[in-house]
Design a protein around this motif. Sequence first.
Motif, PDB file in Angstrom:
ATOM      1  N   LEU A  45      29.831 -38.205  64.715  1.00 38.87           N
ATOM      2  CA  LEU A  45      28.602 -37.459  64.484  1.00 38.87           C
ATOM      3  C   LEU A  45      27.469 -38.001  65.359  1.00 38.87           C
ATOM      4  O   LEU A  45      26.782 -37.239  66.044  1.00 38.87           O
ATOM      5  CB  LEU A  45      28.226 -37.536  63.005  1.00 38.87           C
ATOM      6  N   GLU A  46      27.301 -39.295  65.363  1.00 37.37           N
ATOM      7  CA  GLU A  46      26.260 -39.906  66.187  1.00 37.37           C
ATOM      8  C   GLU A  46      26.545 -39.729  67.672  1.00 37.37           C
ATOM      9  O   GLU A  46      25.631 -39.521  68.470  1.00 37.37           O
ATOM     10  CB  GLU A  46      26.108 -41.380  65.817  1.00 37.37           C
ATOM     11  N   GLN A  47      27.809 -39.779  68.052  1.00 40.27           N
ATOM     12  CA  GLN A  47      28.172 -39.573  69.455  1.00 40.27           C
ATOM     13  C   GLN A  47      27.904 -38.128  69.863  1.00 40.27           C
ATOM     14  O   GLN A  47      27.440 -37.874  70.972  1.00 40.27           O
ATOM     15  CB  GLN A  47      29.641 -39.927  69.678  1.00 40.27           C
ATOM     16  N   CYS A  48      28.185 -37.186  68.998  1.00 44.75           N
ATOM     17  CA  CYS A  48      27.917 -35.777  69.294  1.00 44.75           C
ATOM     18  C   CYS A  48      26.414 -35.562  69.500  1.00 44.75           C
ATOM     19  O   CYS A  48      26.008 -34.865  70.421  1.00 44.75           O
ATOM     20  CB  CYS A  48      28.437 -34.885  68.166  1.00 44.75           C
ATOM     21  N   PHE A  49      25.615 -36.192  68.655  1.00 40.28           N
ATOM     22  CA  PHE A  49      24.166 -36.047  68.770  1.00 40.28           C
ATOM     23  C   PHE A  49      23.631 -36.595  70.093  1.00 40.28           C
ATOM     24  O   PHE A  49      22.639 -36.111  70.601  1.00 40.28           O
ATOM     25  CB  PHE A  49      23.460 -36.816  67.655  1.00 40.28           C
ATOM     26  N   SER A  50      24.280 -37.613  70.626  1.00 36.24           N
ATOM     27  CA  SER A  50      23.735 -38.302  71.805  1.00 36.24           C
ATOM     28  C   SER A  50      24.551 -38.068  73.070  1.00 36.24           C
ATOM     29  O   SER A  50      24.387 -38.795  74.042  1.00 36.24           O
ATOM     30  CB  SER A  50      23.646 -39.803  71.516  1.00 36.24           C
ATOM     31  N   ILE A  51      25.391 -37.054  73.092  1.00 35.14           N
ATOM     32  CA  ILE A  51      26.292 -36.837  74.225  1.00 35.14           C
ATOM     33  C   ILE A  51      25.524 -36.630  75.524  1.00 35.14           C
ATOM     34  O   ILE A  51      25.875 -37.186  76.560  1.00 35.14           O
ATOM     35  CB  ILE A  51      27.279 -35.672  73.946  1.00 35.14           C
ATOM     36  N   LEU A  52      24.457 -35.848  75.488  1.00 39.85           N
ATOM     37  CA  LEU A  52      23.689 -35.607  76.716  1.00 39.85           C
ATOM     38  C   LEU A  52      22.922 -36.851  77.147  1.00 39.85           C
ATOM     39  O   LEU A  52      22.744 -37.078  78.343  1.00 39.85           O
ATOM     40  CB  LEU A  52      22.754 -34.416  76.539  1.00 39.85           C
ATOM     41  N   ASP A  53      22.477 -37.652  76.204  1.00 37.15           N
ATOM     42  CA  ASP A  53      21.808 -38.910  76.558  1.00 37.15           C
ATOM     43  C   ASP A  53      22.756 -39.829  77.314  1.00 37.15           C
ATOM     44  O   ASP A  53      22.344 -40.519  78.245  1.00 37.15           O
ATOM     45  CB  ASP A  53      21.306 -39.633  75.301  1.00 37.15           C
ATOM     46  N   ASN A  54      24.022 -39.840  76.920  1.00 41.33           N
ATOM     47  CA  ASN A  54      25.012 -40.704  77.569  1.00 41.33           C
ATOM     48  C   ASN A  54      25.274 -40.297  79.016  1.00 41.33           C
ATOM     49  O   ASN A  54      25.675 -41.121  79.824  1.00 41.33           O
ATOM     50  CB  ASN A  54      26.325 -40.696  76.784  1.00 41.33           C
ATOM     51  N   TYR A  55      25.093 -39.040  79.335  1.00 39.70           N
ATOM     52  CA  TYR A  55      25.366 -38.520  80.680  1.00 39.70           C
ATOM     53  C   TYR A  55      24.088 -38.208  81.461  1.00 39.70           C
ATOM     54  O   TYR A  55      24.165 -37.697  82.579  1.00 39.70           O
ATOM     55  CB  TYR A  55      26.218 -37.245  80.586  1.00 39.70           C
ATOM     56  N   GLN A  56      22.937 -38.493  80.893  1.00 40.47           N
ATOM     57  CA  GLN A  56      21.682 -38.032  81.486  1.00 40.47           C
ATOM     58  C   GLN A  56      21.474 -38.525  82.915  1.00 40.47           C
ATOM     59  O   GLN A  56      21.063 -37.760  83.783  1.00 40.47           O
ATOM     60  CB  GLN A  56      20.494 -38.436  80.607  1.00 40.47           C
ATOM     61  N   HIS A 107      24.392 -27.569  58.480  1.00 44.92           N
ATOM     62  CA  HIS A 107      23.551 -28.129  59.544  1.00 44.92           C
ATOM     63  C   HIS A 107      24.384 -28.918  60.549  1.00 44.92           C
ATOM     64  O   HIS A 107      24.132 -28.862  61.758  1.00 44.92           O
ATOM     65  CB  HIS A 107      22.457 -29.021  58.945  1.00 44.92           C
ATOM     66  N   ILE A 108      25.368 -29.639  60.046  1.00 43.66           N
ATOM     67  CA  ILE A 108      26.243 -30.413  60.934  1.00 43.66           C
ATOM     68  C   ILE A 108      27.040 -29.469  61.827  1.00 43.66           C
ATOM     69  O   ILE A 108      27.099 -29.651  63.050  1.00 43.66           O
ATOM     70  CB  ILE A 108      27.178 -31.326  60.114  1.00 43.66           C
ATOM     71  N   PHE A 109      27.647 -28.458  61.222  1.00 42.36           N
ATOM     72  CA  PHE A 109      28.455 -27.510  61.992  1.00 42.36           C
ATOM     73  C   PHE A 109      27.604 -26.798  63.045  1.00 42.36           C
ATOM     74  O   PHE A 109      27.980 -26.724  64.215  1.00 42.36           O
ATOM     75  CB  PHE A 109      29.104 -26.483  61.051  1.00 42.36           C
ATOM     76  N   MET A 110      26.471 -26.271  62.638  1.00 37.45           N
ATOM     77  CA  MET A 110      25.637 -25.517  63.570  1.00 37.45           C
ATOM     78  C   MET A 110      25.008 -26.421  64.629  1.00 37.45           C
ATOM     79  O   MET A 110      24.846 -26.014  65.788  1.00 37.45           O
ATOM     80  CB  MET A 110      24.558 -24.748  62.807  1.00 37.45           C
ATOM     81  N   GLY A 111      24.654 -27.642  64.264  1.00 41.34           N
ATOM     82  CA  GLY A 111      24.118 -28.584  65.256  1.00 41.34           C
ATOM     83  C   GLY A 111      25.149 -28.905  66.316  1.00 41.34           C
ATOM     84  O   GLY A 111      24.852 -28.910  67.516  1.00 41.34           O
ATOM     85  N   ALA A 112      26.388 -29.148  65.887  1.00 38.48           N
ATOM     86  CA  ALA A 112      27.462 -29.451  66.837  1.00 38.48           C
ATOM     87  C   ALA A 112      27.761 -28.238  67.716  1.00 38.48           C
ATOM     88  O   ALA A 112      27.965 -28.369  68.925  1.00 38.48           O
ATOM     89  CB  ALA A 112      28.720 -29.886  66.084  1.00 38.48           C
ATOM     90  N   TYR A 113      27.763 -27.058  67.121  1.00 41.71           N
ATOM     91  CA  TYR A 113      28.005 -25.831  67.881  1.00 41.71           C
ATOM     92  C   TYR A 113      26.942 -25.659  68.977  1.00 41.71           C
ATOM     93  O   TYR A 113      27.266 -25.376  70.128  1.00 41.71           O
ATOM     94  CB  TYR A 113      27.992 -24.622  66.945  1.00 41.71           C
ATOM     95  N   HIS A 114      25.692 -25.829  68.620  1.00 39.11           N
ATOM     96  CA  HIS A 114      24.610 -25.661  69.600  1.00 39.11           C
ATOM     97  C   HIS A 114      24.602 -26.786  70.636  1.00 39.11           C
ATOM     98  O   HIS A 114      24.174 -26.573  71.769  1.00 39.11           O
ATOM     99  CB  HIS A 114      23.267 -25.526  68.887  1.00 39.11           C
ATOM    100  N   GLU A 115      25.077 -27.954  70.246  1.00 40.21           N
ATOM    101  CA  GLU A 115      25.208 -29.044  71.220  1.00 40.21           C
ATOM    102  C   GLU A 115      26.246 -28.678  72.277  1.00 40.21           C
ATOM    103  O   GLU A 115      26.034 -28.886  73.470  1.00 40.21           O
ATOM    104  CB  GLU A 115      25.599 -30.343  70.511  1.00 40.21           C
ATOM    105  N   ILE A 116      27.371 -28.134  71.852  1.00 39.64           N
ATOM    106  CA  ILE A 116      28.406 -27.697  72.793  1.00 39.64           C
ATOM    107  C   ILE A 116      27.852 -26.605  73.710  1.00 39.64           C
ATOM    108  O   ILE A 116      28.065 -26.632  74.929  1.00 39.64           O
ATOM    109  CB  ILE A 116      29.657 -27.195  72.038  1.00 39.64           C
ATOM    110  N   ALA A 117      27.125 -25.658  73.127  1.00 41.27           N
ATOM    111  CA  ALA A 117      26.538 -24.582  73.926  1.00 41.27           C
ATOM    112  C   ALA A 117      25.520 -25.136  74.922  1.00 41.27           C
ATOM    113  O   ALA A 117      25.491 -24.709  76.083  1.00 41.27           O
ATOM    114  CB  ALA A 117      25.883 -23.552  73.012  1.00 41.27           C
TER     115      ALA A 117
END
Length: 157
Positions: A45-56, A107-117
Motif C-alpha cells: 500500500l505504501e509502495q503504491c502510494f509512492s511509486i511515482l516518487d521512487n521514479y521521479q 478509497h484504497i481500490f480507487m486510489g490504486a486505480y487512479h495511481e495506475i492511470a
Amino acid sequence: MKKRIAFGIVFVLMILCVAPVSAFSGSRQLYDQTELFDDDYYAKLEQCFSILDNYQEDLDSVYSGEILTISENWHVIRDNLRWDVGVTCGYIMAAQVPENLSDYAYHIFMGAYHEIAAVEFYIQCISNDNDPKLYDLYQEMLSIAKDFYSYIPIRGH
C-alpha cells in the motif's frame, strides 16, 4: 477387561490433554500468518502510494529531454515503472483489505486505480513528446489518487 478400560480412560485423557495444546498452537500460527499478510499489505500500500516518487528523478530526466524516448534507458525505465505499479497497486486492488482498513476499501481500490492511470498517462505524455493534454490528464489522475489516499490511515502516521 480392566486393562482395556484403564487403557481407554488413559487414551481419552491423552486426547483431552493434547487437543487444547494443538488448538492453541494452530491459532497462534493463523495469527502469525494474518500478521504477515497485514505487514505485506501495508508495505504494498505504501509502495503504491509512492511509486511515482521512487521514479521521479528518472522521469524528470526523460521529460526534460536528457534521456531520449528512443533510447534503451527510457524503455527500461518505462517497463520497470509499469511492472512496479502493476505489481504493487494491482496487488492492493486484488487482495483482501486487512480488517482494520475495511472501512477504507473503496478509497484504497480507487486510489490504486487512479495511481495506475496516472502512471500510464505520464508514460504516454513523455512518449508523445510531452503532450500537454496527456500531462494534464496525468496531473488530474494523480490528484484524484492523492485525494483517495488522504482518507486512508497509514500505520505509523
